[in-house]
Motif scaffolding. Structure first.
Motif, short mmCIF file in Angstrom:
data_model
loop_
_atom_site.label_atom_id
_atom_site.label_comp_id
_atom_site.label_asym_id
_atom_site.label_seq_id
_atom_site.Cartn_x
_atom_site.Cartn_y
_atom_site.Cartn_z
N LYS A 1 49.62 33.47 40.77
CA LYS A 1 50.61 34.16 39.94
C LYS A 1 50.42 35.67 39.98
N ASN A 2 49.43 36.13 40.76
CA ASN A 2 49.13 37.57 40.81
C ASN A 2 48.97 38.14 39.40
N THR A 3 48.23 37.44 38.59
CA THR A 3 48.07 37.84 37.20
C THR A 3 46.59 37.92 36.84
N LEU A 4 46.25 38.99 36.15
CA LEU A 4 44.90 39.22 35.64
C LEU A 4 44.95 39.04 34.13
N ARG B 1 39.42 38.55 48.73
CA ARG B 1 40.04 37.39 49.35
C ARG B 1 39.52 37.12 50.74
N SER C 1 33.69 36.72 44.05
CA SER C 1 34.31 37.79 43.27
C SER C 1 33.24 38.34 42.34
N SER D 1 49.45 42.28 47.64
CA SER D 1 49.16 41.15 48.52
C SER D 1 48.05 41.46 49.51
N VAL E 1 38.44 41.60 43.80
CA VAL E 1 39.20 40.52 44.39
C VAL E 1 38.94 40.54 45.89
N VAL F 1 43.83 42.58 50.41
CA VAL F 1 42.52 41.98 50.13
C VAL F 1 41.51 43.06 49.78
N GLN G 1 41.50 35.53 36.60
CA GLN G 1 42.67 35.85 37.41
C GLN G 1 43.30 34.57 37.94
N ASP G 2 44.60 34.64 38.09
CA ASP G 2 45.36 33.56 38.70
C ASP G 2 46.00 34.16 39.94
N ASN G 3 45.37 33.95 41.08
CA ASN G 3 45.86 34.59 42.31
C ASN G 3 47.25 34.10 42.69
#
Length: 131
Positions: free
Chosen positions: A80-83, A55, A60, A28, A53, A30, A76-78
């Motif tokens: 969902k915290n998924t790369l 933030r 990016s 979580s 990343v 930056v 990336q889907d921030n």
């Protein structure tokens, strides 16, 4: 402690596609790097692609090793915290164990393509491409 879990690997024929996912937990902060690496039997682990990343900033940055440019795409889907890494036009030489990795916070974007930047690693997902 950051945890990374990869999924999406498998066996495909040359020219096929796969999408790898890396679910990150306890990530979580930056200004850090996330990357995809691969290691084929008997070879060193190499960076495939990385993303910065940032933030705290409005940009990016992504990096791709030359051998995958135009074929692999990182996203990336921030929320969902998924790369993700979409891989198309796969070749037999793409066969390897693929690892997701993350750095600690507040690293420079220019360091994202270097293996030493990364502190956290997933267990890997196998990709096999047959000719």
């Amino acid at each position: 402690q950051v945890q990374l879990v990869e999924s999406g690997g498998g066996s495909v024929q040359a020219g096929g596609s796969l999408r790898l996912s890396c679910q990150a937990s306890r990530l979580s902060y930056v200004n850090y790097c996330m990357g995809w690496f691969r290691q084929a039997p008997g070879k060193d682990r190499e960076v495939v692609a990385s993303v910065y990343v940032g933030r705290a900033v409005s940009y990016s940055a992504t990096y791709y090793v030359d051998s995958v440019k135009g074929r692999f795409t990182v996203s990336q889907d921030n929320a969902k915290n998924t790369l993700y890494m979409q891989m198309v036009s796969l070749k037999p030489e793409d066969t390897a164990m693929y690892y997701c990795a993350a750095s600690r916070p507040f690293v420079a974007a220019s360091l994202c393509s270097q293996r030493v930047t990364y502190n956290y690693w997933g267990q890997g997902t196998q990709v096999a491409v047959s000719s």
